[in-house]
Design a protein around this motif. Structure first.
Motif, PDB file in Angstrom:
ATOM      1  N   TYR A  32     -57.982 -23.330  25.726  1.00 47.50           N
ATOM      2  CA  TYR A  32     -56.773 -24.139  25.570  1.00 47.50           C
ATOM      3  C   TYR A  32     -55.641 -23.546  26.398  1.00 47.50           C
ATOM      4  N   CYS A  33     -55.427 -22.260  26.264  1.00 45.34           N
ATOM      5  CA  CYS A  33     -54.382 -21.573  27.024  1.00 45.34           C
ATOM      6  C   CYS A  33     -55.011 -20.571  27.984  1.00 45.34           C
ATOM      7  N   MET A  34     -54.470 -20.551  29.163  1.00 46.29           N
ATOM      8  CA  MET A  34     -54.889 -19.603  30.181  1.00 46.29           C
ATOM      9  C   MET A  34     -53.659 -18.811  30.593  1.00 46.29           C
ATOM     10  N   GLY A  35     -53.833 -17.520  30.723  1.00 47.20           N
ATOM     11  CA  GLY A  35     -52.661 -16.708  31.022  1.00 47.20           C
ATOM     12  C   GLY A  35     -52.941 -15.574  31.984  1.00 47.20           C
ATOM     13  N   TRP A  36     -51.838 -15.045  32.486  1.00 51.88           N
ATOM     14  CA  TRP A  36     -51.860 -13.820  33.278  1.00 51.88           C
ATOM     15  C   TRP A  36     -50.897 -12.831  32.638  1.00 51.88           C
ATOM     16  N   PHE A  37     -51.376 -11.633  32.440  1.00 50.65           N
ATOM     17  CA  PHE A  37     -50.589 -10.530  31.913  1.00 50.65           C
ATOM     18  C   PHE A  37     -50.608  -9.402  32.939  1.00 50.65           C
ATOM     19  N   ARG A  38     -49.665  -8.489  32.810  1.00 49.21           N
ATOM     20  CA  ARG A  38     -49.680  -7.322  33.688  1.00 49.21           C
ATOM     21  C   ARG A  38     -49.210  -6.095  32.929  1.00 49.21           C
ATOM     22  N   GLN A  39     -49.685  -4.964  33.388  1.00 51.16           N
ATOM     23  CA  GLN A  39     -49.293  -3.699  32.767  1.00 51.16           C
ATOM     24  C   GLN A  39     -49.058  -2.666  33.846  1.00 51.16           C
TER      25      GLN A  39
END
Length: 130
Positions: A32-39
């Motif tokens: 349903y949701c697609m995301g990009w995260f960063r660290q």
């Protein structure tokens, strides 16, 4: 266990561009949701951009106007086009998938909280030099 596979990271100079890709062929739930995260080193993982099944997008303020998230529903892939990169964008980038919309929220439709995502990739490094 990684269910998603990122690609496209690398090293660029400030002002340059990169395009990240995420393949969700091993994600067993409906996305349903697609995301990009960063660290970044020494920092907490932060949400960068999200897109839902209808194409509604949301961005963290620091990347608005520079990054674009998109998806290819037929391939179950999504992408992050990153322009005007700066050294502050240097981080490990992770793609993430969720089978539900943001909990307790109407807008934005997708959460920027990592605990709401149950599919993750191994990460791809983005390094921007000045």
């Amino acid at each position: 266990q990684e269910q998603l596979v990122e690609s496209g990271g690398g090293s660029v100079q400030a002002g340059g561009s990169l395009r990240l890709s995420c393949a969700a062929s091993r994600y067993t739930n409906s996305v349903y949701c697609m995301g990009w995260f960063r660290q970044a080193p020494g920092k907490v993982r932060e949400g960068v951009a999200t897109i839902d099944i209808d194409g509604y997008t949301n961005y963290t303020n620091s990347v608005k106007g520079r990054f674009t998230i998109s998806k290819d529903a037929a391939k179950n892939n999504w992408y992050l086009e990153m322009n005007s990169l700066s050294p502050e964008d240097t981080a490990m980038y992770y793609c993430a998938a969720s089978s539900h919309p943001a909990l307790g929220s109407i807008e934005p439709r997708c959460s920027d909280k990592q605990y709401e995502y149950n599919g993750w990739g191994q990460g791809t490094q983005v390094t921007v030099s000045s």
